[in-house]
Enzyme design. Structure first.
Site, mmCIF file in Angstrom:
data_model
loop_
_atom_site.group_PDB
_atom_site.id
_atom_site.type_symbol
_atom_site.label_atom_id
_atom_site.label_comp_id
_atom_site.label_asym_id
_atom_site.label_seq_id
_atom_site.Cartn_x
_atom_site.Cartn_y
_atom_site.Cartn_z
ATOM 1 N N HIS A 92 -4.153 -1.821 -6.495
ATOM 2 C CA HIS A 92 -3.552 -0.505 -6.704
ATOM 3 C C HIS A 92 -4.573 0.404 -7.369
ATOM 4 O O HIS A 92 -5.358 -0.019 -8.200
ATOM 5 C CB HIS A 92 -2.245 -0.571 -7.507
ATOM 6 C CG HIS A 92 -2.238 -1.558 -8.619
ATOM 7 N ND1 HIS A 92 -2.003 -2.902 -8.414
ATOM 8 C CD2 HIS A 92 -2.423 -1.416 -9.948
ATOM 9 C CE1 HIS A 92 -2.042 -3.536 -9.573
ATOM 10 N NE2 HIS A 92 -2.304 -2.663 -10.512
ATOM 11 N N THR A 93 -4.561 1.653 -6.956
ATOM 12 C CA THR A 93 -5.532 2.639 -7.429
ATOM 13 C C THR A 93 -4.830 3.706 -8.246
ATOM 14 O O THR A 93 -3.821 4.257 -7.822
ATOM 15 C CB THR A 93 -6.254 3.301 -6.240
ATOM 16 O OG1 THR A 93 -6.862 2.280 -5.436
ATOM 17 C CG2 THR A 93 -7.324 4.265 -6.723
ATOM 18 N N GLY A 134 0.746 13.922 -4.396
ATOM 19 C CA GLY A 134 -0.689 13.832 -4.649
ATOM 20 C C GLY A 134 -0.961 12.685 -5.599
ATOM 21 O O GLY A 134 -0.032 12.089 -6.161
ATOM 22 N N VAL A 147 -8.353 -3.774 -1.631
ATOM 23 C CA VAL A 147 -9.001 -5.069 -1.857
ATOM 24 C C VAL A 147 -10.022 -5.377 -0.771
ATOM 25 O O VAL A 147 -11.155 -5.764 -1.053
ATOM 26 C CB VAL A 147 -7.940 -6.194 -1.922
ATOM 27 C CG1 VAL A 147 -8.620 -7.560 -2.031
ATOM 28 C CG2 VAL A 147 -7.018 -5.968 -3.113
ATOM 29 N N ARG A 198 -6.357 0.444 7.587
ATOM 30 C CA ARG A 198 -4.939 0.139 7.740
ATOM 31 C C ARG A 198 -4.435 0.673 9.081
ATOM 32 O O ARG A 198 -4.824 1.750 9.510
ATOM 33 C CB ARG A 198 -4.128 0.759 6.601
ATOM 34 C CG ARG A 198 -4.482 0.208 5.235
ATOM 35 C CD ARG A 198 -3.733 0.927 4.121
ATOM 36 N NE ARG A 198 -4.176 0.452 2.805
ATOM 37 C CZ ARG A 198 -4.350 1.216 1.751
ATOM 38 N NH1 ARG A 198 -4.124 2.517 1.831
ATOM 39 N NH2 ARG A 198 -4.743 0.708 0.605
ATOM 40 N N SER A 200 6.249 11.887 -4.352
ATOM 41 C CA SER A 200 4.859 12.013 -4.797
ATOM 42 C C SER A 200 4.113 12.897 -3.809
ATOM 43 O O SER A 200 4.113 12.635 -2.610
ATOM 44 C CB SER A 200 4.196 10.639 -4.888
ATOM 45 O OG SER A 200 2.823 10.761 -5.188
ATOM 46 N N LEU A 236 3.595 12.446 1.263
ATOM 47 C CA LEU A 236 4.230 13.421 2.150
ATOM 48 C C LEU A 236 3.206 14.414 2.689
ATOM 49 O O LEU A 236 3.286 14.856 3.838
ATOM 50 C CB LEU A 236 5.341 14.154 1.394
ATOM 51 C CG LEU A 236 6.159 15.178 2.180
ATOM 52 C CD1 LEU A 236 6.957 14.497 3.290
ATOM 53 C CD2 LEU A 236 7.100 15.935 1.237
ATOM 54 N N ASP A 261 0.820 -1.229 0.000
ATOM 55 C CA ASP A 261 0.000 0.000 0.000
ATOM 56 C C ASP A 261 0.847 1.269 0.000
ATOM 57 O O ASP A 261 0.430 2.304 0.515
ATOM 58 C CB ASP A 261 -0.957 0.029 1.210
ATOM 59 C CG ASP A 261 -1.765 -1.242 1.356
ATOM 60 O OD1 ASP A 261 -2.384 -1.649 0.365
ATOM 61 O OD2 ASP A 261 -1.758 -1.833 2.450
#
Length: 436
Positions: free
Chosen positions: A42-43, A421, A306, A311, A419, A338, A14
């Site tokens: 994964h999205t 966003g 899934v 989490r 990353s 972040l 994740d």
């Protein structure tokens, strides 16, 4: 010149690999899945559309990019076809661009039945937190040399004979040992044969095709699923998955030589998460309003792709990250999410543990030892500004840059990508994996 890049998660999955794989696909001729099954999710967010993928490689949303499912993947053909139909309904061409190895073991109805029955029979403290999708039992069949593979779909009689033998074995376990209902032959056989008609046109010699792409000068992107700390050999055993999730599996799970893996990008969140059971040294309270853990959970939208389960969340564990860097031979890191830390007054980095009165700087291998680890924290100042959507290093608050620099110093590895966003352009590039 062809260059091959492997993307792996360095935590418990994740980490945001899907977005990064999609972002890197601009430079790849093909994207390759090499382990796991449809237990991994994964999205991708592309414009106004959100795609949730399990089996189809993330590169499928990029027009003209070939996608490969290597022999290291365990394949639920029925689920794959459902996923393909959803993508096709969204206007994405899949079948002419997807190639499946004939060596993939097939996940069949009795595998999921075994998975669920076993988990139900365990005491609460022993539950792994399996998705119940049959991944583990399928890998067991592979190792025991009784698995039905995609290859077997080409011969109805051979498939039927192997299926009959497997059902005799597994139904005995289901009924006599686990007290569950048996799985019927006709139900499994009929579904498999119906799926075969659509699956077989996509079957190809994946290893040879990948070699041909490289020979013609095309680069490849190998997409890992889950995360290093869930690896069957190197993870927090037995609270792990049933496959190798590390960079080395990219070679074995797709049929390329290890000398053709040129760069390993390790993905890590700016904090840690974990789904299911197992030790988690830096875990925080995620329920109490106003706490760092609750912010990570809510702002990070930390629910499994899934399972939909919440989490578990905690501070970034650099002792665990260093272990992952060693195992994978990581070339550079990518930090994701972040922005979830925006607004926290102070941040903590776990730099090691106290274990039985001694300091250690790497995550130990056994889950019993990990459970006894007490994190040693270094505290840093947080930042009041936002990092969301930042596209350059200089656009980050000074404290955010200091946080990232400290990760680099302790881990002795560069952060090449950040990353900020879910969108493709919400990314800070410091060194390109395909250009490094």
């Amino acid at each position: 010149m062809a260059k091959n890049v492997v993307v792996v998660g360095t935590q418990w999955g994740d980490e945001g690999k899907g977005k990064i794989v999609d972002w890197l696909t601009d430079h790849a001729r093909g994207v390759v899945r090499f382990q796991g099954g449809h237990n991994a999710g994964h999205t991708l967010v592309i414009g106004q559309k959100e795609y949730k993928l399990n089996l189809v490689p993330s590169g499928i949303v990029r027009e003209g990019v070939a996608c490969y499912i290597g022999n290291g993947v365990v394949l639920d053909a029925h689920h794959l076809l459902s996923e393909i139909r959803v993508l096709e309904a969204g206007g994405i061409k899949v079948r002419e661009r997807l190639r499946i190895s004939p060596g993939c073991p097939l996940i069949l109805g009795y595998h999921a039945a075994l998975d669920r029955a076993r988990e139900a029979a365990k005491a609460a403290c022993d539950k792994i937190g399996t998705t119940g999708k049959g991944i583990g039992p399928t890998y067991e069949d592979k190792v025991a040399r009784r698995a039905l593979r995609v290859y077997d779909l080409f011969d109805r009689e051979r498939f039927a004979a192997k299926l009959k033998a497997n059902l005799e074995y597994h139904n005995f376990v289901l009924t006599q040992h686990l007290g569950a209902e048996p799985v019927g032959f006709d139900e499994v056989f009929d579904e498999a044969m119906a799926d075969a008609a659509e699956i077989l046109p996509m079957v190809a010699d994946v290893s040879a095709e990948l070699y041909a792409v490289n020979k013609a000068g095309g680069s490849l992107l190998f997409e890992g699923a889950q995360g290093t700390l869930l690896d069957i050999d190197h993870g927090t055993y037995p609270f792990v998955t049933s496959s190798n999730c590390v960079a080395g599996q990219a070679a074995a799970g797709s049929g390329v030589g290890p000398g053709r893996l040129h760069y390993v990008l390790g993905i890590t969140k700016a904090y840690c998460t974990r789904v299911g059971g197992g030790p988690f040294p830096t875990e925080l309270d995620i329920e109490t309003p106003g706490t760092p853990g609750q912010q990570m959970s809510t702002k990070g939208r930390e629910f499994g792709t899934v399972t939909g389960r919440k989490r578990r969340c905690g501070w970034l564990d650099l002792a665990a990250l260093k272990r992952s860097i060693i195992i994978n031979g990581v070339t550079g890191l990518c930090i994701t999410k972040l922005d979830v830390l925006d607004g926290l007054a102070e941040l903590k980095l776990c730099t090691g543990y106290m274990l039985d009165g001694k300091r250690i700087d790497l995550l130990p291998m056994g889950s019993e030892e990990v459970t006894r680890c007490e994190p040693i924290y270094e505290t840093l100042s947080g930042w009041s500004g936002t990092t969301f959507g930042a596209q350059s290093w200089d656009a980050l608050p000074q404290e955010a840059r200091a946080y990232l620099h400290r990760i680099e110093e302790i881990c002795e590895i560069p952060i090449d990508v950040i990353s900020t966003g879910p969108e493709r352009d919400e990314t800070i590039l410091r060194r390109h994996p395909f250009g490094a």
